[in-house]
Design an enzyme around this catalytic site. Sequence first.
Site, PDB file in Angstrom:
ATOM      1  N   GLY A  61      -7.637   7.896   4.009  1.00 28.99           N
ATOM      2  CA  GLY A  61      -6.352   7.650   4.669  1.00 28.99           C
ATOM      3  C   GLY A  61      -5.404   6.936   3.732  1.00 28.99           C
ATOM      4  N   GLY A  63      -1.189   4.736   3.614  1.00 33.02           N
ATOM      5  CA  GLY A  63       0.092   4.373   4.196  1.00 33.02           C
ATOM      6  C   GLY A  63       1.137   4.264   3.115  1.00 33.02           C
ATOM      7  N   GLY A  64       2.202   3.532   3.402  1.00 30.15           N
ATOM      8  CA  GLY A  64       3.300   3.442   2.457  1.00 30.15           C
ATOM      9  C   GLY A  64       2.961   2.655   1.209  1.00 30.15           C
ATOM     10  N   MET A  65       2.071   1.670   1.325  1.00 32.40           N
ATOM     11  CA  MET A  65       1.771   0.793   0.203  1.00 32.40           C
ATOM     12  C   MET A  65       0.456   1.109  -0.490  1.00 32.40           C
ATOM     13  SD  MET A  65       1.543  -3.395   0.223  1.00 32.40           S
ATOM     14  CE  MET A  65       3.194  -3.543   0.888  1.00 32.40           C
ATOM     15  N   ALA A  66      -0.506   1.639   0.235  1.00 29.81           N
ATOM     16  CA  ALA A  66      -1.847   1.790  -0.340  1.00 29.81           C
ATOM     17  C   ALA A  66      -2.550   3.009   0.223  1.00 29.81           C
ATOM     18  CB  ALA A  66      -2.676   0.532  -0.071  1.00 29.81           C
ATOM     19  N   VAL A  68      -6.557   4.374   1.257  1.00 31.52           N
ATOM     20  CA  VAL A  68      -7.855   3.825   1.642  1.00 31.52           C
ATOM     21  C   VAL A  68      -8.944   4.823   1.255  1.00 31.52           C
ATOM     22  CG1 VAL A  68      -9.268   2.925   3.508  1.00 31.52           C
ATOM     23  CG2 VAL A  68      -6.789   2.578   3.556  1.00 31.52           C
ATOM     24  N   LYS A  83      -9.074  -0.428  -0.362  1.00 31.57           N
ATOM     25  CA  LYS A  83      -7.642  -0.138  -0.259  1.00 31.57           C
ATOM     26  C   LYS A  83      -7.048  -0.242  -1.657  1.00 31.57           C
ATOM     27  CE  LYS A  83      -5.409  -1.339   3.400  1.00 31.57           C
ATOM     28  NZ  LYS A  83      -4.685  -2.078   4.478  1.00 31.57           N
ATOM     29  N   ASP A 177       2.224  -6.934  13.084  1.00 28.95           N
ATOM     30  CA  ASP A 177       2.246  -5.466  13.061  1.00 28.95           C
ATOM     31  C   ASP A 177       1.111  -4.908  13.921  1.00 28.95           C
ATOM     32  OD1 ASP A 177       3.341  -3.021  12.387  1.00 28.95           O
ATOM     33  OD2 ASP A 177       2.241  -2.846  10.504  1.00 28.95           O
TER      34      ASP A 177
END
Length: 542
Positions: A61, A63-66, A68, A83, A177
Amino acid sequence: MTDRSAENTPSDADIGGSSSSPTHAVSQSQIIGQAPVSGFLRVADLQDKMLGEFRLLRRVGGGGMAEVWLAEQTSLKRQVAVKVMKPAVQADETCRKRFEQEAFATAGLNHPSIAQVYAIGEADGVRYIAQEYVAGMNMRDYILKKGPPPVHIAVHLMKQVAAALQAAAEKGIVHRDIKPENILLTRKGVAKVVDFGLAQLTQGGDLRLTQAGMTMGTPLYMSPEQVQGLKVDQRSDLYSLGATFYHLLAGRPPFRGDTALAVAYHQVHTPPPSLTDSRPDVSTALSRLIQRLLAKQPDDRFPSAQALLQELRELDKRGEHESDFAIPIESATEKTDQPTVSRWIEWRGWLSPVAHPWGAFVIWGLLLVTAFAAVGRRSVRGSSAMANLPGGKLARVERQPTIARQLDLARNAGTDDDAWWAVLLFFEGNDPEKHLARQELIPRLFQQQRLAEAERLCGEVLEANNAPESAVVTAWAGRALNLTLQGRIADAERIEEQHLRAHGEEIQRHLGAWLDESLRRRRGPPPPSRGSDALDRNRRRL
């Protein structure tokens, strides 16, 4: 292989871009990332890479920063989640601090409903966090796959997340969050809160990166004070918890809109809808509890997660909802009672060919037929393809009487990956329809950066002798792309020359464009010609 023109080449956001509506639920079976070729190359470069004592196994998986990755901690021989910070944001000082902040914030928390952090480090210029690997799915995907759960299960999960928030609050940490994506659910029904990347300390320390006037978080679940960039405390997390569990129980967030700004407006000004309108089986007391969590003013909410937990316990005492329930758990042992043993003794007599020869013959025959049938079904249901599906089941796909009808259903389902997997999993044999399903799934798996699975489907098509030509061309293109990502340029070019050049127009558009771009990047810039070298030397002389 014909060169695909620029107008046919998908842009970074052309495939798998998120819906313009912030309420659009993006499942694990949809595209991850906005730069396919860059993502392919990065995944290929990180595969089997050692970051300290952690060996990266496969990407799960991002996201915007990292991103996984599932990894192995070689010293302890256990699976962990790693991550990995994306190169595009690693150069940004604020992003680096926020990435480190997540590790430091979580490392100080020891709670069964908070994913544990093991290590933070940097290797070969790659920053990473190693943490507990949670086998299961996040709450967003659970809702998407299975729909809203029974009320007592939702309350059980709410208690766990509230307890995690209380543990964080005791350390002076506000998560900021809380949302379905950041709550992981294990197969045993345990909720785990993750992603403290936006967390801030409310007392002491120097963990706060976002000051007043800056808004970070997810609008669908963001508190009014967070939307407005005001000071937040643990009551802001309780608002987000209320919005999250409203979504879990109702199947949708409390507020929706066409833009993030519209959703933010509702968070500040619009009273939350009653949960009982969507779920009549929710008790009045539980509906009031959710309404209190979603109060616009922090003073009107529960003062703390501990107070929320106390109220949930009071609901249990008053019998407002069931407090006990069973979640299917694989167990090595099962209790047996005496009546079961007695029935077994009785049946054992009938299985004896001496006591009941004809009865034993019939019963043993039925048992053997049933056993063979069960093995056949298990071979399909337990296939590796099924294991790679989110949640492991095709709960939302209706089985059709024939494979041709199943294929038609998949074609009409649009972007639903599960409908295509159903063609492979619901029927035995290796009919041409299955290869057409593989043809559709191969580029989708590349889009999701599931390279090993894409290669497996390519192999299944190429090993068959009844695959349609379009599926064979797609499989050869997929194999050439995989070889290119591995740096085996000569092998990829050989496939391109022997199997693809004459079928350029038949290659799936995005797959062909990715292959062309990957070859170009792996080959690097062309060497300068002798004429240009001489021209450069003449220029230097002048």
